[in-house]
Write a protein that holds these residues in place. Structure first.
Motif, PDB file in Angstrom:
ATOM      1  N   ALA A   1       0.831  -1.210   0.000  1.00  0.00           N
ATOM      2  CA  ALA A   1       0.000   0.000   0.000  1.00  0.00           C
ATOM      3  C   ALA A   1       0.866   1.261   0.000  1.00  0.00           C
ATOM      4  N   LEU A   2       1.873   1.311   0.866  1.00  0.00           N
ATOM      5  CA  LEU A   2       2.749   2.481   0.932  1.00  0.00           C
ATOM      6  C   LEU A   2       3.510   2.668  -0.377  1.00  0.00           C
TER       7      LEU A   2
ATOM      8  N   LEU B   1      -6.035   3.138  -2.473  1.00  0.00           N
ATOM      9  CA  LEU B   1      -7.046   3.410  -1.440  1.00  0.00           C
ATOM     10  C   LEU B   1      -7.954   2.199  -1.234  1.00  0.00           C
ATOM     11  N   VAL B   2      -8.398   1.598  -2.326  1.00  0.00           N
ATOM     12  CA  VAL B   2      -9.249   0.405  -2.225  1.00  0.00           C
ATOM     13  C   VAL B   2      -8.472  -0.746  -1.581  1.00  0.00           C
ATOM     14  N   PHE B   3      -7.226  -0.936  -2.014  1.00  0.00           N
ATOM     15  CA  PHE B   3      -6.391  -2.003  -1.469  1.00  0.00           C
ATOM     16  C   PHE B   3      -6.185  -1.820   0.036  1.00  0.00           C
TER      17      PHE B   3
ATOM     18  N   MET C   1      -7.050  -4.364   2.987  1.00  0.00           N
ATOM     19  CA  MET C   1      -5.980  -4.806   3.872  1.00  0.00           C
ATOM     20  C   MET C   1      -6.370  -4.612   5.333  1.00  0.00           C
ATOM     21  N   MET C   2      -6.924  -3.457   5.658  1.00  0.00           N
ATOM     22  CA  MET C   2      -7.331  -3.198   7.038  1.00  0.00           C
ATOM     23  C   MET C   2      -8.412  -4.185   7.465  1.00  0.00           C
TER      24      MET C   2
END
Length: 198
Positions: A163-164, A183-185, A189-190
């Motif tokens: 993500a980063l 953003l979707v990923f 992930m969260m």
């Protein structure tokens, strides 16, 4: 030369910058790497943080995801406060990695870099400028706060690294489509991390 031109514009340029970082006693410090990448550029610093977590050998070391989370947290907060020259405490900047391990990680990362760079292009650039940079900073702040917990959830720190890395690439290449995907990923992930904790 503009500020954007002073900093890496793609993965290959970023790796070239890291390769030029000064070494001392066979080790390369975060301070030396940041000097090469640029201390005023949010995108390359995010990308560097993400790749550090993803890199084999380095990213798998215990405590590295938490340290990177702290770096991202401090940089994102400073961006939100309007600072233009990012500051990190000495104990972080003085952390170092062996030059040989760094070289091995870079060699591994350079293989897909050329392919990834070809996929990037300026599109939906409005999503990588102005207020959207602050939105990305807030999301990265959330990732940073979650990274210590991610060390106990298998592979989740690697997902945070992805993500980063994606956010960093999006800001560098002005690729708004990649920013949306990131953003979707991050949301997915969260969700995975929370599911594994409850």
């Amino acid at each position: 030369m503009s500020e954007d031109e002073d900093h890496p514009q793609n993965l290959q340029q970023l790796f070239d910058c890291i390769d030029q970082a000064a070494e001392e006693n066979g080790r390369v410090s975060w301070s030396a790497i940041m000097d090469e990448v640029g201390r005023r550029s949010f995108g390359p610093l995010l990308l560097l943080a993400g790749l550090t977590v993803l890199a084999p050998i380095i990213g798998d070391l215990p405590g590295v995801p938490t340290l990177i989370g702290m770096v991202v947290l401090l940089i994102a907060v400073q961006l939100l406060l309007g600072r233009h020259n990012f500051w990190l405490p000495g104990f972080m900047l003085n952390r170092s990695v062996p030059k040989d391990k760094l070289h091995k990680a870079l060699t591994w990362l350079k293989k897909p870099a050329r392919f990834i760079d070809k996929l990037l292009s300026p599109r939906l650039a409005v999503l990588t400028r102005g207020p959207m940079v602050r939105v990305i900073a807030v999301v990265c702040l959330g990732i940073a706060l979650a990274m210590p917990v991610m060390e106990i959830v298998p592979f989740s720190a690697n997902l945070a690294g992805i993500a980063l890395t994606a956010f960093g690439l999006a800001l560098i290449a002005r690729d708004g489509l990649l920013a949306l995907i990131a953003l979707v990923f991050t949301g997915l992930m969260m969700g995975v991390v929370v599911y594994n904790l409850v």
